[in-house]
Scaffold this active site. Sequence first.
Site, mmCIF file in Angstrom:
data_model
loop_
_atom_site.group_PDB
_atom_site.id
_atom_site.type_symbol
_atom_site.label_atom_id
_atom_site.label_comp_id
_atom_site.label_asym_id
_atom_site.label_seq_id
_atom_site.Cartn_x
_atom_site.Cartn_y
_atom_site.Cartn_z
ATOM 1 N N ALA A 2 -5.950 -16.601 -10.612
ATOM 2 C CA ALA A 2 -5.722 -15.610 -9.558
ATOM 3 C C ALA A 2 -5.095 -16.264 -8.331
ATOM 4 O O ALA A 2 -5.561 -17.309 -7.864
ATOM 5 C CB ALA A 2 -7.047 -14.954 -9.187
ATOM 6 N N CYS A 84 -15.244 -14.822 -15.391
ATOM 7 C CA CYS A 84 -15.179 -14.781 -13.931
ATOM 8 C C CYS A 84 -16.569 -14.501 -13.359
ATOM 9 O O CYS A 84 -17.232 -13.546 -13.746
ATOM 10 C CB CYS A 84 -14.188 -13.716 -13.478
ATOM 11 S SG CYS A 84 -13.978 -13.709 -11.702
ATOM 12 N N ASN A 184 -11.451 -25.805 -22.435
ATOM 13 C CA ASN A 184 -11.016 -25.755 -21.032
ATOM 14 C C ASN A 184 -12.076 -26.357 -20.123
ATOM 15 O O ASN A 184 -13.270 -26.201 -20.355
ATOM 16 C CB ASN A 184 -10.735 -24.281 -20.650
ATOM 17 C CG ASN A 184 -10.483 -24.079 -19.163
ATOM 18 O OD1 ASN A 184 -11.216 -23.347 -18.500
ATOM 19 N ND2 ASN A 184 -9.469 -24.701 -18.628
ATOM 20 N N GLY A 185 -11.590 -27.036 -19.088
ATOM 21 C CA GLY A 185 -12.483 -27.563 -18.064
ATOM 22 C C GLY A 185 -12.278 -29.027 -17.791
ATOM 23 O O GLY A 185 -12.557 -29.865 -18.636
ATOM 24 N N ASP A 186 -11.736 -29.330 -16.590
ATOM 25 C CA ASP A 186 -11.576 -30.697 -16.112
ATOM 26 C C ASP A 186 -10.541 -31.518 -16.868
ATOM 27 O O ASP A 186 -10.629 -32.749 -16.870
ATOM 28 C CB ASP A 186 -12.924 -31.442 -16.117
ATOM 29 C CG ASP A 186 -13.919 -30.852 -15.131
ATOM 30 O OD1 ASP A 186 -13.538 -29.916 -14.396
ATOM 31 O OD2 ASP A 186 -15.072 -31.319 -15.108
ATOM 32 N N ARG A 209 -6.450 -25.979 -13.012
ATOM 33 C CA ARG A 209 -6.187 -26.496 -11.668
ATOM 34 C C ARG A 209 -5.194 -27.651 -11.632
ATOM 35 O O ARG A 209 -4.468 -27.807 -10.655
ATOM 36 C CB ARG A 209 -7.516 -26.909 -11.024
ATOM 37 C CG ARG A 209 -8.396 -25.718 -10.696
ATOM 38 C CD ARG A 209 -9.808 -26.142 -10.380
ATOM 39 N NE ARG A 209 -10.457 -26.735 -11.550
ATOM 40 C CZ ARG A 209 -11.590 -27.385 -11.535
ATOM 41 N NH1 ARG A 209 -12.216 -27.565 -10.403
ATOM 42 N NH2 ARG A 209 -12.102 -27.872 -12.647
HETATM 43 C C1 LIG Z 1 -7.818 -20.550 -7.890
HETATM 44 C C2 LIG Z 1 -8.333 -20.277 -9.263
HETATM 45 C C3 LIG Z 1 -8.151 -19.030 -9.834
HETATM 46 C C4 LIG Z 1 -8.616 -18.756 -11.113
HETATM 47 N N1 LIG Z 1 -8.375 -17.544 -11.664
HETATM 48 C C5 LIG Z 1 -8.705 -17.306 -12.951
HETATM 49 C C6 LIG Z 1 -8.353 -16.083 -13.586
HETATM 50 O O1 LIG Z 1 -7.725 -15.202 -12.982
HETATM 51 N N2 LIG Z 1 -8.710 -15.918 -14.888
HETATM 52 C C7 LIG Z 1 -9.380 -16.884 -15.593
HETATM 53 O O2 LIG Z 1 -9.648 -16.701 -16.783
HETATM 54 N N3 LIG Z 1 -9.720 -18.042 -15.010
HETATM 55 C C8 LIG Z 1 -9.384 -18.279 -13.728
HETATM 56 N N4 LIG Z 1 -9.707 -19.482 -13.159
HETATM 57 C C9 LIG Z 1 -10.430 -20.494 -13.942
HETATM 58 C C10 LIG Z 1 -9.474 -21.387 -14.699
HETATM 59 O O3 LIG Z 1 -8.714 -20.631 -15.615
HETATM 60 C C11 LIG Z 1 -10.216 -22.471 -15.488
HETATM 61 O O4 LIG Z 1 -11.082 -21.868 -16.409
HETATM 62 C C12 LIG Z 1 -11.023 -23.387 -14.582
HETATM 63 O O5 LIG Z 1 -10.319 -23.713 -13.412
HETATM 64 C C13 LIG Z 1 -11.418 -24.670 -15.327
HETATM 65 O O6 LIG Z 1 -10.299 -25.303 -15.854
HETATM 66 P P1 LIG Z 1 -9.559 -26.533 -15.079
HETATM 67 O O7 LIG Z 1 -10.579 -27.604 -14.894
HETATM 68 O O8 LIG Z 1 -8.431 -26.931 -16.007
HETATM 69 O O9 LIG Z 1 -9.089 -25.996 -13.780
HETATM 70 C C14 LIG Z 1 -9.285 -19.763 -11.857
HETATM 71 C C15 LIG Z 1 -9.486 -21.009 -11.281
HETATM 72 C C16 LIG Z 1 -9.017 -21.285 -10.005
HETATM 73 C C17 LIG Z 1 -9.231 -22.647 -9.410
#
Ligand SMILES: Cc1cc2nc3c(=O)[nH]c(=O)nc-3n(C[C@H](O)[C@H](O)[C@H](O)COP(=O)(O)O)c2cc1C
Length: 332
Positions: A2, A84, A184-186, A209
């Site tokens: 988002a 979410c 997914n995650g980190d 991210r």
């Molecule tokens: C600013 C922001 C907005 C996010 N918006 C969504 C979203 O709209 N839908 C969703 O499934 N996950 C959303 N996420 C979560 C990410 O998709 C992801 O699951 C989470 O950041 C962990 O993965 P990462 O460590 O690769 O960031 C959002 C995360 C962030 C930081």
Amino acid sequence: MAGHTDTVLRRLCKEQGAGLVVTELTSSYGLYFRNARSLKFLRWTEAERPIGAQIFGADPEVMAEAARLVSQVEPDLIDVNMGCWVPKVARTGAGAALLCDLKRAEAVMKAVVRAASVPVTIKTRTGWDGEVGSALELARVAEVVGVAAVTIHGRTAKQGFTGAADWRPIAEAAAALSIPVIGNGDVATPADAERMFRQTGCAAVMIGRAALGNPWIFRDVRHALHTGEVLPPPTPRERIEMVRRHARLVVAVEGDDPDRANAPLPGYARGQLGHYFYGLPGAAAARAALGQANVLGDVERLLDRLEAAIAAAPDWQWRPPLGRPLSGVGSG
Ligand SMILES: Cc1cc2nc3c(=O)[nH]c(=O)nc-3n(C[C@H](O)[C@H](O)[C@H](O)COP(=O)(O)O)c2cc1C
């Protein structure tokens, strides 16, 4: 994500090798009532394919109507957000709250699968709080009702973005299910992606991210997975050129002429562009200037200044952008 993964960032990530991109989460109610802001999320270009359109909601009928509407604009898949945790979403029973109500989650998934003319996937978290809700239980239901793949973010809803992601539930689901599980995650570096595949046996890795201000992450991961080599990070000049392109594309998407210096810069673009400056000399000043930028010309001028600062610091050492901590300000 988002506020971030709009058509522009998705295009840039795609160019750098992302295999699949997904829209920002979109309210099923917003779509149901043909809200202009929600419909705007369904805007993409052919260059972004394959693309998933992500919707959220807790009412099976409203979700079905949203899925029908989304199907008309032909994404490659529809993803249902079940991860979410932000109160605005979870309090309505949608997003991660569906982990706590498997019956409702099942009804939502069934309705969306039936209404959609494209494959349906879900994205969830490991559970609600470590006690209630389980990604594996939800994923088993998903598999039975015809969901095509499941993404698991290795944190509970209660965790938000605190702590480290726990990949064990991803491995558990990957071993137990016959549909693909996306981990997914980190994941912030090619080494993380390789470790995620190895430790969990997942079918694909989702990166969130680490792509902010860094679409090159996909090029880096792809290259490392295929060759075992780590590519050098983009040069400061390449980084600045990417910001310029990003800003101009945003202006063009908003319907203005990117050659017009006083074309307005939409507010959301400031959030997107600031991420590119990490690790550059003069980054703090650049981010402060970006906060004041109202038109495209302001961005162009601050990039010119940044370029001059880089030229004046020939011995300056690149600090890899992936070294920065992943912040948790998001919703999913
Ligand atoms: C600013 C922001 C907005 C996010 N918006 C969504 C979203 O709209 N839908 C969703 O499934 N996950 C959303 N996420 C979560 C990410 O998709 C992801 O699951 C989470 O950041 C962990 O993965 P990462 O460590 O690769 O960031 C959002 C995360 C962030 C930081």
